[in-house]
Design a protein around this motif. Sequence first.
Motif, short mmCIF file in Angstrom:
data_model
loop_
_atom_site.label_atom_id
_atom_site.label_comp_id
_atom_site.label_asym_id
_atom_site.label_seq_id
_atom_site.Cartn_x
_atom_site.Cartn_y
_atom_site.Cartn_z
N VAL A 126 7.96 11.49 8.86
CA VAL A 126 7.91 12.48 7.77
C VAL A 126 6.51 13.09 7.62
CG1 VAL A 126 8.15 12.72 5.26
CG2 VAL A 126 9.86 11.46 6.56
N VAL A 184 -6.28 10.43 9.21
CA VAL A 184 -7.10 9.46 9.95
C VAL A 184 -6.82 9.52 11.45
CG1 VAL A 184 -7.54 6.99 10.25
CG2 VAL A 184 -7.31 7.96 7.96
N ARG A 187 -1.43 11.46 13.70
CA ARG A 187 -0.11 10.82 13.68
C ARG A 187 -0.24 9.32 13.95
NH1 ARG A 187 2.86 14.33 17.31
NH2 ARG A 187 2.98 15.71 15.50
N GLY A 188 0.58 8.53 13.27
CA GLY A 188 0.63 7.08 13.55
C GLY A 188 -0.38 6.30 12.70
N LYS A 214 -3.15 3.61 11.86
CA LYS A 214 -4.23 2.91 12.57
C LYS A 214 -4.54 1.68 11.72
CE LYS A 214 -4.46 7.24 14.09
NZ LYS A 214 -3.73 8.36 13.47
N TYR A 215 -4.29 0.51 12.27
CA TYR A 215 -4.42 -0.69 11.46
C TYR A 215 -5.85 -1.22 11.46
CZ TYR A 215 0.61 -0.77 10.74
OH TYR A 215 1.89 -0.45 10.37
N LEU A 216 -6.75 -0.41 10.89
CA LEU A 216 -8.11 -0.83 10.60
C LEU A 216 -8.67 0.12 9.54
CD1 LEU A 216 -10.48 0.33 13.44
CD2 LEU A 216 -8.05 0.37 13.76
N GLY A 252 -3.91 9.40 3.01
CA GLY A 252 -4.65 8.16 3.23
C GLY A 252 -4.00 7.03 2.48
N VAL A 275 0.02 6.56 1.93
CA VAL A 275 0.91 5.64 2.65
C VAL A 275 0.81 4.28 1.95
CG1 VAL A 275 0.86 6.81 4.89
CG2 VAL A 275 -0.88 5.10 4.40
N CYS A 304 0.28 0.52 1.48
CA CYS A 304 -0.71 -0.20 2.28
C CYS A 304 -0.62 -1.72 2.10
CB CYS A 304 -2.11 0.30 1.92
SG CYS A 304 -3.41 -0.48 2.87
N HIS A 305 -0.44 -2.40 3.22
CA HIS A 305 -0.42 -3.87 3.24
C HIS A 305 -1.82 -4.43 3.01
CE1 HIS A 305 0.76 -7.85 4.78
NE2 HIS A 305 -0.40 -7.85 5.39
N LEU A 341 4.57 7.62 1.16
CA LEU A 341 5.37 7.34 2.36
C LEU A 341 5.23 5.88 2.77
CD1 LEU A 341 4.42 10.41 4.63
CD2 LEU A 341 6.36 10.20 3.05
N GLY A 342 6.30 5.34 3.32
CA GLY A 342 6.25 3.96 3.83
C GLY A 342 7.39 3.74 4.80
N TRP A 374 11.90 -0.69 4.80
CA TRP A 374 12.36 -2.00 5.26
C TRP A 374 13.65 -2.37 4.52
CZ3 TRP A 374 10.11 -2.16 9.49
CH2 TRP A 374 8.74 -2.06 9.66
C1 LIG Z 1 -3.40 0.08 7.09
C2 LIG Z 1 -1.97 0.49 6.80
C3 LIG Z 1 -1.09 -0.44 6.24
C4 LIG Z 1 0.25 -0.07 5.95
N1 LIG Z 1 1.08 -0.99 5.37
C5 LIG Z 1 2.37 -0.62 5.04
C6 LIG Z 1 3.25 -1.56 4.39
O1 LIG Z 1 2.90 -2.70 4.15
N2 LIG Z 1 4.51 -1.13 4.07
C7 LIG Z 1 4.93 0.16 4.34
O2 LIG Z 1 6.07 0.49 4.01
N3 LIG Z 1 4.12 1.05 4.96
C8 LIG Z 1 2.84 0.70 5.31
N4 LIG Z 1 2.00 1.61 5.93
C9 LIG Z 1 2.49 2.99 6.13
C10 LIG Z 1 3.30 3.20 7.40
O3 LIG Z 1 2.77 2.44 8.46
C11 LIG Z 1 3.30 4.70 7.83
O4 LIG Z 1 1.96 5.14 7.93
C12 LIG Z 1 3.96 5.61 6.84
O5 LIG Z 1 5.26 5.16 6.58
C13 LIG Z 1 4.00 7.05 7.37
O6 LIG Z 1 4.75 7.07 8.54
P1 LIG Z 1 5.27 8.43 9.19
O7 LIG Z 1 6.19 8.05 10.29
O8 LIG Z 1 5.77 9.36 8.14
O9 LIG Z 1 3.97 9.14 9.76
P2 LIG Z 1 2.78 8.64 10.66
O10 LIG Z 1 2.41 9.77 11.53
O11 LIG Z 1 3.07 7.37 11.32
O12 LIG Z 1 1.65 8.39 9.56
C14 LIG Z 1 0.36 8.80 9.72
C15 LIG Z 1 -0.32 8.81 8.37
O13 LIG Z 1 -1.00 7.61 8.13
C16 LIG Z 1 -2.37 7.90 7.79
N5 LIG Z 1 -3.19 6.81 8.29
C17 LIG Z 1 -3.12 6.27 9.53
N6 LIG Z 1 -4.02 5.29 9.64
C18 LIG Z 1 -4.67 5.20 8.46
C19 LIG Z 1 -5.72 4.39 7.98
N7 LIG Z 1 -6.30 3.44 8.73
N8 LIG Z 1 -6.17 4.59 6.72
C20 LIG Z 1 -5.62 5.56 5.93
N9 LIG Z 1 -4.60 6.34 6.34
C21 LIG Z 1 -4.13 6.18 7.58
C22 LIG Z 1 -2.63 9.23 8.50
O14 LIG Z 1 -3.69 9.91 7.87
C23 LIG Z 1 -1.32 9.92 8.29
O15 LIG Z 1 -1.22 10.41 6.99
C24 LIG Z 1 0.70 1.25 6.26
C25 LIG Z 1 -0.20 2.17 6.85
C26 LIG Z 1 -1.52 1.81 7.11
C27 LIG Z 1 -2.47 2.81 7.74
#
Ligand SMILES: Cc1cc2nc3c(=O)[nH]c(=O)nc-3n(C[C@H](O)[C@H](O)[C@H](O)COP(=O)(O)OP(=O)(O)OC[C@H]3O[C@@H](n4cnc5c(N)ncnc54)[C@H](O)[C@@H]3O)c2cc1C
Length: 384
Positions: free
Chosen positions: A88, A106, A130-131, A133-135, A160, A184, A186-187, A275-276, A279
């Motif tokens: 999304v 990010v 996109r995607g 980044k787990y840091l 963010g 998003v 955040c865990h 967004l998340g 699960w």
């Molecule tokens: C550190 C972290 C922990 C997460 N924990 C959970 C969780 O416990 N439960 C849950 O439901 N979802 C969690 N998410 C969110 C999930 O992983 C997806 O990012 C979200 O659902 C969006 O997915 P998408 O397919 O729409 O887009 P994607 O393209 O996958 O999402 C990318 C988005 O994430 C942002 N992003 C990526 N890395 C980072 C970062 N390091 N810091 C800040 N923003 C970042 C980008 O700016 C962009 O907005 C977490 C995300 C991060 C970064």
Amino acid sequence: MIQITEKQNCCGCGACRNVCPRDCITMAEDGEGFLYPQVDVSRCVECGLCSRVCVYQREEAPPQEEPACYAAMAKDDSLRAVSSSGGVFSLLAGRVLARGGLVYGVAMGENMRSCAFLRVSEADELPKLRGSKYLQADVGESYRAVKRDLEAGKQVLFSGVPCQIDALKLFLNRDYEKLLCVEVICHGVPSPLLWRSYVDEIERKHQDKIQAVRFRSKKSGWRKFGLAIDGTRLHQDQSLSDDPFLRMFLRNYCLRPSCYHCRSKKLPSGADLTLGDFWGIWNSDPEMDDDRGTSLILVRTRRGAELLREIEDSIVSRRMPFALALASNSAYDKSAPRPKERDRFFTDLDTIPFGEMIKKYGALSPKERLKRTGLYKVIKKILP
Ligand SMILES: Cc1cc2nc3c(=O)[nH]c(=O)nc-3n(C[C@H](O)[C@H](O)[C@H](O)COP(=O)(O)OP(=O)(O)OC[C@H]3O[C@@H](n4cnc5c(N)ncnc54)[C@H](O)[C@@H]3O)c2cc1C
């Protein structure tokens, strides 16, 4: 003036650095690899702005009214394959770019050892954001740049983790009609130092340079977390049960101290959309799950609802009860528990070889090993 006496009271959002009119705050890395503000007191004029924008100096507040909640999947399967959840974020960001707006999100750095906020104005740069980044990402001077863009009349989508959205809002200190904030769930954010050590170990072992990383590879499906790492010769794509970095992350050893007491989970969200991962969707609505990624979307504001409407032809979505979404996603409102071994973990990271770290903190437990072989189910059937 901002003074961090307890590390658990600083989320490293960088709002203080961005707001300082004298530029006397820098963000410096500590021994665990996390950034904290350092004030050059000789130049500080005690204006108090840094304390005003501090997320951790805000009072806790009751939650907002229940947001509208959706399960959603991008219709484009190739987009979902490279996104963390249902793809999304890219659709929302694409809409904003298509009408001449800007997207902040990010991106990984060139050498794949860190990540930081990036301002994107063209669709061909969007894959960098996109995607997940787990840091922890470095915010740099992004809040200042967002303000400049908004004051110039540009539309901005800023995405963010929740504390970064809170920080931006505190920094701006007023509403802008052209700002869209997408957070998003955040865990918690893992240590950049741990990630660098992991990358060093892989490069040493394979005698290769890492060129690309995907923290949510879906080779084994969306539900099984996967980490894919590519070099010139190296191609590694491991699921949670094989990847020690993912295991150390999800066992919570390597999170920032503040993440165990996340302030943003106790404050009303500043985002227009959240967004998340949805699960548990496989139980509540199996038609919305093909194990290729389903997003959870929470709509919090009019602006968020309008943007979501603009992408409705590109997604399959279904309205869901908010309580049902929360039941399977504790990270939405609960901080990760702090393991008792956490401090030992970082002392070890500093003192023992990384291979030993993997054995000590990243190996499968005997129960997990049994589960992998299928023997666990057999034993459970035999034993009462
Ligand atoms: C550190 C972290 C922990 C997460 N924990 C959970 C969780 O416990 N439960 C849950 O439901 N979802 C969690 N998410 C969110 C999930 O992983 C997806 O990012 C979200 O659902 C969006 O997915 P998408 O397919 O729409 O887009 P994607 O393209 O996958 O999402 C990318 C988005 O994430 C942002 N992003 C990526 N890395 C980072 C970062 N390091 N810091 C800040 N923003 C970042 C980008 O700016 C962009 O907005 C977490 C995300 C991060 C970064």
